[in-house]
Design an enzyme around this catalytic site. Structure first.
Site, PDB file in Angstrom:
ATOM      1  N   HIS A 151     -15.870 -18.460 -40.093  1.00  0.00           N
ATOM      2  CA  HIS A 151     -15.451 -17.481 -39.081  1.00  0.00           C
ATOM      3  C   HIS A 151     -16.654 -17.196 -38.177  1.00  0.00           C
ATOM      4  O   HIS A 151     -17.334 -16.172 -38.321  1.00  0.00           O
ATOM      5  CB  HIS A 151     -14.971 -16.204 -39.794  1.00  0.00           C
ATOM      6  N   ASP A 173     -12.563 -21.257 -42.100  1.00  0.00           N
ATOM      7  CA  ASP A 173     -12.511 -19.808 -41.849  1.00  0.00           C
ATOM      8  C   ASP A 173     -11.825 -19.118 -43.028  1.00  0.00           C
ATOM      9  O   ASP A 173     -10.659 -19.376 -43.319  1.00  0.00           O
ATOM     10  CB  ASP A 173     -11.745 -19.546 -40.553  1.00  0.00           C
ATOM     11  N   SER A 208     -11.843 -13.324 -32.814  1.00  0.00           N
ATOM     12  CA  SER A 208     -11.215 -12.652 -33.945  1.00  0.00           C
ATOM     13  C   SER A 208     -10.261 -11.541 -33.451  1.00  0.00           C
ATOM     14  O   SER A 208      -9.289 -11.838 -32.776  1.00  0.00           O
ATOM     15  CB  SER A 208     -12.295 -12.116 -34.896  1.00  0.00           C
TER      16      SER A 208
END
Length: 223
Positions: A204, A173, A119
């Site tokens: 995610h 996601d 991320s």
């Protein structure tokens, strides 16, 4: 050599490591987040590896109503491509460079150092790795995107033009839509980077198939 100001967790897979993996966590997490993945990776045949898991600094994050949490840079709004925190990205880039220098000072050459991240950590891996002036072993980029992409062509360093890039994302996601990752993939490919793309039926997060693919990639690039 400037010592890094970041606190880190270190996990060695054996004595006298000759490879380092610097693994950057996501927004609101900490270095502890990915420590368990070390024992899940199949690193058969590789020499001892030193995994470094730094804790990002704490800062108020705009998109979370100014709540103070660990972050590599501020997130101003849900649209990640607008009003990016360029100053924060560049400040954290310096800190990641210090971590690389720290590993080199411990005897691990740049070409045996992998930058990895999830991320925000993925964004920092690309932000730093593409600009690093010495060839790295690889860039492991999970569930993230290429930040301040308009500066990459001008600022990238030729040393890492052929550095392997593992780019992976979840199809469902909802934090960073896969379309953003696909745009990053396409831009990296257009600039000539050797991108290995993976997508998974996951949100995610990280899934078992991805862990297996990461292990296989690491065995290839670190053999």
């Amino acid at each position: 050599m400037t010592s890094s100001t970041l606190e880190t967790i270190q996990v060695d897979t054996g004595p006298n490591p000759t490879i380092s993996v610097i693994w950057l966590h996501g927004l609101g997490a900490s270095g502890d987040d990915f420590v368990p993945i070390v024992r899940e990776l199949d690193l058969t045949g590789l020499p001892a590896i030193r995994f470094i898991f730094p804790h990002a600094p704490t800062m108020p994050v705009t998109v979370n109503n100014g709540y103070v949490m660990r972050a590599w840079y501020d997130i101003v709004g849900a649209d990640l491509s607008r009003r990016e925190d360029e100053a924060g990205l560049r400040a954290s880039q310096v800190m990641v460079e210090q971590l690389i220098a720290q590993e080199q000072a411990r005897g691990v050459p740049a070409e045996r150092i992998v930058l990895a991240g999830f991320s925000q950590g993925c964004a920092m891996t690309l932000q730093t790795g593409l600009r690093h002036p010495e060839k790295l072993a690889g860039l492991l980029c999970l569930s993230g995107y290429l930040p301040i992409h308009t500066t990459v062509a001008a600022e990238r360093h030729p040393a890492n033009q052929q550095t392997p890039v593992f780019l992976a994302h979840g199809r469902t996601d909802q934090v960073i839509p896969i379309a953003r990752a696909e745009q990053s993939r396409d831009m990296l490919k257009s600039l000539g980077y050797p991108v290995e793309w993976h997508e998974y039926m996951m949100p995610h997060s990280v899934c078992q198939d991805e862990v297996e693919d990461i292990g296989a990639w690491m065995r290839r690039v670190l053999a």
